[in-house]
Scaffold this active site. Structure first.
Site, short mmCIF file in Angstrom:
data_model
loop_
_atom_site.label_atom_id
_atom_site.label_comp_id
_atom_site.label_asym_id
_atom_site.label_seq_id
_atom_site.Cartn_x
_atom_site.Cartn_y
_atom_site.Cartn_z
N HIS A 16 61.00 51.75 40.28
CA HIS A 16 61.48 51.95 41.67
C HIS A 16 62.04 50.59 42.37
O HIS A 16 61.55 49.52 41.85
CB HIS A 16 60.77 52.91 42.33
N HIS A 73 61.27 49.40 45.37
CA HIS A 73 60.44 48.78 46.39
C HIS A 73 60.35 47.58 46.12
O HIS A 73 60.12 47.06 44.82
CB HIS A 73 58.94 49.53 46.52
N ASP A 102 58.19 44.94 45.76
CA ASP A 102 57.10 44.31 44.85
C ASP A 102 57.18 44.55 43.32
O ASP A 102 56.62 44.01 42.41
CB ASP A 102 55.62 44.80 45.18
N HIS A 103 58.52 45.45 43.11
CA HIS A 103 58.56 45.86 41.83
C HIS A 103 60.05 45.22 41.18
O HIS A 103 60.19 45.28 39.73
CB HIS A 103 58.62 47.40 41.39
N HIS A 150 57.01 59.34 45.15
CA HIS A 150 56.84 58.21 45.85
C HIS A 150 57.44 58.12 47.27
O HIS A 150 57.80 57.05 47.86
CB HIS A 150 56.72 56.75 45.09
N ASP A 205 54.28 53.74 41.16
CA ASP A 205 53.76 54.19 42.29
C ASP A 205 54.11 55.40 42.63
O ASP A 205 55.24 56.28 42.54
CB ASP A 205 54.25 53.35 43.59
N HIS A 245 47.95 47.21 40.07
CA HIS A 245 48.62 47.58 41.45
C HIS A 245 47.68 47.64 42.47
O HIS A 245 47.37 48.76 43.21
CB HIS A 245 49.70 48.79 41.26
ZN LIG Z 1 54.36 48.93 44.53
ZN LIG Z 2 56.19 51.52 45.81
#
Ligand SMILES: [Zn+2]
Ligand SMILES: [Zn+2]
Length: 281
Positions: free
Chosen positions: A60, A62, A64-65, A137, A190, A248
């Site tokens: 996805h 976000h 951090d990914h 999520h 997530d 994670h």
């Molecule tokens: Zn994440």
């Molecule tokens: Zn996320």
């Protein structure tokens, strides 16, 4: 098949943990699950050439990914990467990639293609296939599954028994070969625990699953759309997974032992991943 955990942190990286990224190496294929900030440097430290990456699977969008994606692509485009980098992600990935290329100045020497995937099988060759399933999520999020194909292996003992080369009689392949079951690797992060998690994790030899919080913070997990370590254990249990590797982690956990124990309450064969940890399957 070898897995390298390049990053194991959630949103905020720590001194010991980079943002999330997991690399699966299989023959000439290199599949990167997510690409947190600084992933290309993690490759360097792990001693894996960036040119080994053939496919990137984005769970996805976000930060951090995906924050490592522009840097990684920029570096690849300055090398003599000859293949076509395949990028797979949820609905909206094409648009977001376009915006990303608007935001940065790229020379775009790199050949790549972007595909938006939904539910089910999205890639197949003679050796393995890839599936994705929607997770829950708050934004479009996917779980991924790598399934190696079963292989027929010649059993020399059986061959000898038949005395091959043979006297012209037909031999059934089953008489001289064994089927070696292909391995399955599932990647779930997530999400809250949902049906897509089970579809992704079913029968996994190795389940890589988020454990952002311990069950003491289950409310927080629910609020932010994340699983607890214990829920990851429950998922492994009900999906008949053989081994569970947690990833994670929230930056609040200096030490991940609490998370490992939380999952072990319900599933024995569990460890917390550390950056640069490797698993051979
Ligand atoms: Zn994440
Ligand atoms: Zn996320």
């Amino acid at each position: 098949m070898q897995l390298t955990f390049l990053g194991t942190s959630s949103m905020v990286p720590t001194k010991e943990r980079n943002q999330i990224a997991v690399f699966l190496s299989y023959g000439t294929e290199g599949i990167l699950f997510d690409c947190g900030e600084g992933t290309q440097r993690q490759f360097k430290i792990a001693g894996i050439p960036l040119s080994k990456v053939t496919k990137i699977l984005l769970s996805h969008w976000h930060g951090d990914h995906v924050l490592g994606l522009p840097g990684l692509m920029q570096t690849l485009s300055s090398t003599d990467y000859t293949g076509t980098l395949e990028i797979y992600g949820p609905a909206g990935t094409k648009k977001r990639m376009e915006k990303m290329f608007e935001a940065f100045v790229f020379d775009k020497k790199l050949n790549f293609k972007v595909e938006e995937v939904k539910s089910g099988k999205f890639f197949e060759n003679g050796d393995f296939d890839l599936e994705s399933y929607p997770l829950e999520h708050g934004i479009e999020t996917l779980g991924f599954k790598f399934t190696e194909k079963d292989k027929r292996k010649v059993d020399m003992k059986k061959v000898k028994k038949f005395g091959i080369p043979h006297n012209g009689k037909k031999i059934n392949p089953d008489d001289v070969t064994d089927i070696e079951k292909g391995k399955k690797v599932a990647y779930v992060t997530d999400t809250v625990l949902c049906s897509g998690c089970y579809k992704t994790a079913e029968g996994a030899d190795l389940l890589i699953c988020e454990a952002t919080y311990s069950s003491k913070l289950a409310d927080k997990g629910e609020e932010y759309g994340h699983m607890t370590a214990k829920q990851a254990g429950q998922l492994a249990n009900k999906s008949n997974a053989k081994q569970l590797v947690l990833i994670h982690f929230s930056a609040r956990y200096k030490n991940t032992q609490e998370l490992e124990e939380d999952a072990r309450d319900v599933f024995d064969n569990v460890i917390c991943a550390k950056d640069f940890m490797k698993i051979d399957l």
